[in-house]
Structure formats: structure tokens, C-alpha cells
Design a protein around this motif. Structure first.
Motif, mmCIF file in Angstrom:
data_model
loop_
_atom_site.group_PDB
_atom_site.id
_atom_site.type_symbol
_atom_site.label_atom_id
_atom_site.label_comp_id
_atom_site.label_asym_id
_atom_site.label_seq_id
_atom_site.Cartn_x
_atom_site.Cartn_y
_atom_site.Cartn_z
ATOM 1 N N SER A 130 0.849 -1.188 0.000
ATOM 2 C CA SER A 130 0.000 0.000 0.000
ATOM 3 C C SER A 130 0.883 1.235 0.000
ATOM 4 C CB SER A 130 -0.926 0.012 1.220
ATOM 5 O OG SER A 130 -0.188 0.031 2.417
ATOM 6 N N SER A 131 0.294 2.342 -0.410
ATOM 7 C CA SER A 131 1.010 3.618 -0.311
ATOM 8 C C SER A 131 1.000 4.041 1.140
ATOM 9 C CB SER A 131 0.328 4.672 -1.175
ATOM 10 O OG SER A 131 0.424 4.304 -2.522
ATOM 11 N N LEU A 145 6.414 3.462 0.352
ATOM 12 C CA LEU A 145 5.723 2.203 0.112
ATOM 13 C C LEU A 145 5.694 1.397 1.401
ATOM 14 C CD1 LEU A 145 4.504 0.160 -1.950
ATOM 15 C CD2 LEU A 145 6.829 -0.752 -2.188
ATOM 16 N N LYS A 146 4.521 0.818 1.690
ATOM 17 C CA LYS A 146 4.397 -0.067 2.851
ATOM 18 C C LYS A 146 4.184 -1.485 2.346
ATOM 19 C CE LYS A 146 1.794 -0.858 7.107
ATOM 20 N NZ LYS A 146 0.729 -0.322 7.978
ATOM 21 N N LEU A 189 10.808 2.683 2.192
ATOM 22 C CA LEU A 189 10.063 1.440 2.367
ATOM 23 C C LEU A 189 9.818 1.209 3.844
ATOM 24 C CD1 LEU A 189 8.945 -1.366 1.495
ATOM 25 C CD2 LEU A 189 11.297 -2.208 1.750
ATOM 26 N N LEU A 190 8.564 0.980 4.181
ATOM 27 C CA LEU A 190 8.169 0.568 5.520
ATOM 28 C C LEU A 190 7.727 -0.886 5.416
ATOM 29 C CD1 LEU A 190 7.407 1.119 8.492
ATOM 30 C CD2 LEU A 190 5.161 1.860 7.664
ATOM 31 N N LEU A 191 8.492 -1.788 5.995
ATOM 32 C CA LEU A 191 8.179 -3.211 5.971
ATOM 33 C C LEU A 191 7.697 -3.629 7.350
ATOM 34 C CD1 LEU A 191 8.187 -6.136 4.924
ATOM 35 C CD2 LEU A 191 10.633 -6.198 5.466
ATOM 36 N N VAL A 192 6.463 -4.102 7.430
ATOM 37 C CA VAL A 192 5.931 -4.665 8.668
ATOM 38 C C VAL A 192 5.992 -6.178 8.499
ATOM 39 C CG1 VAL A 192 3.972 -4.804 10.239
ATOM 40 C CG2 VAL A 192 4.466 -2.652 9.040
ATOM 41 N N ALA A 205 12.847 0.787 6.594
ATOM 42 C CA ALA A 205 12.515 0.562 8.005
ATOM 43 C C ALA A 205 11.839 -0.797 8.097
ATOM 44 C CB ALA A 205 11.588 1.651 8.525
ATOM 45 N N HIS A 206 12.455 -1.722 8.809
ATOM 46 C CA HIS A 206 11.979 -3.101 8.954
ATOM 47 C C HIS A 206 11.391 -3.235 10.358
ATOM 48 C CE1 HIS A 206 13.017 -7.526 7.831
ATOM 49 N NE2 HIS A 206 11.909 -7.475 8.535
ATOM 50 N N VAL A 207 10.082 -3.383 10.435
ATOM 51 C CA VAL A 207 9.383 -3.441 11.718
ATOM 52 C C VAL A 207 9.031 -4.889 12.043
ATOM 53 C CG1 VAL A 207 7.373 -2.651 13.024
ATOM 54 C CG2 VAL A 207 8.389 -1.158 11.289
#
Length: 125
Positions: free
Chosen positions: A11-12, A17-18, A49-52, A83-85
Motif C-alpha cells: 500500500s502507499s 511504500l508499505k 520502504l516501511l516493511l511490517v 525501516a523493517h518493523v
């Protein structure tokens, strides 16, 4: 041997980008979702990039994280803040951050998404 599938949703996001991943936390699935993220970043350029990561099971080893980073370096991830969450706990993900930084990838790991978003929006490269 069949591999249990993982799922990934894109998703944006205000920070870029998530990607949200779930499933068995195997080396094969980890490499597959990073390749899927790279493909999505090629289709949908983003600033960050936001990675959950809600993968479950045994943590990857230090050597497996080194392998993941070696395979991924030199690709699109080199151009983004990552960012790796890991909301369920860091496990051994610190190795991924250390190896990524050594490879020239601007990456950090977090346990809380809000901290990751703050870093993506305001952190220094």
C-alpha cells in the motif's frame, strides 16, 4: 519439499511504500518477499520502504541474514531508506540491519511502526 506460502500486501504510505508480510519465517520466504518488494519498488517508485514483518517461527540465523543481504545488495533497495518493523519482537533481525548498513543500504529495524515512520520521515541518511 513444498514450501509453506507467505503473504504480502502493498500500500502507499506517507513515508513511501508499505509492505506487510505474514507467514512462515523461512529463508526461502524471506528471499521471496524481498524480491517481491524489489519488483514493487520498480513498479511504484517511492522515497522509502516501511516493511511490517509478521513472519512467524524460528528466527533466521546470523549467516542466513548475511546471505539475504548479499543477495539483495546492488539492487533497488540501495536507493531507499528501509525501516523493517518486527512487532512481535526483533529475534535476530539486528544482524540484518548490521549487514545491510555494511552493504551500503540505509536500513534500521524497529519493534514499533510509529518509531519506524518517524525515522523514515525525519531521520538522517
Amino acid at each position: 519439499m513444498s514450501q509453506d506460502p507467505y503473504s504480502i500486501t502493498f500500500s502507499s504510505h506517507v513515508a513511501g511504500l508499505k509492505a506487510w508480510v505474514r507467514g512462515p519465517g523461512t529463508l526461502e520466504n524471506t528471499l521471496a518477499y524481498w524480491r517481491a518488494i524489489e519488483a514493487e519498488l520498480r513498479r511504484r517508485p517511492a522515497a522509502a520502504l516501511l516493511l511490517v514483518d509478521e513472519m512467524r517461527g524460528a528466527a533466521l540465523s546470523e549467516e542466513q541474514w548475511r546471505q539475504v543481504v548479499e543477495i539483495m545488495k546492488g539492487g533497488p533497495l540501495d536507493q531507499f531508506r528501509v525501516a523493517h518493523v518486527k512487532p512481535n519482537g526483533l529475534q535476530t533481525i539486528e544482524y540484518c540491519e548490521l549487514f545491510a548498513v555494511e552493504a551500503g543500504i540505509c536500513a534500521r529495524v524497529f519493534t514499533h511502526e510509529a518509531e519506524a515512520v518517524r525515522w523514515l520521515r525525519h531521520g538522517l541518511r
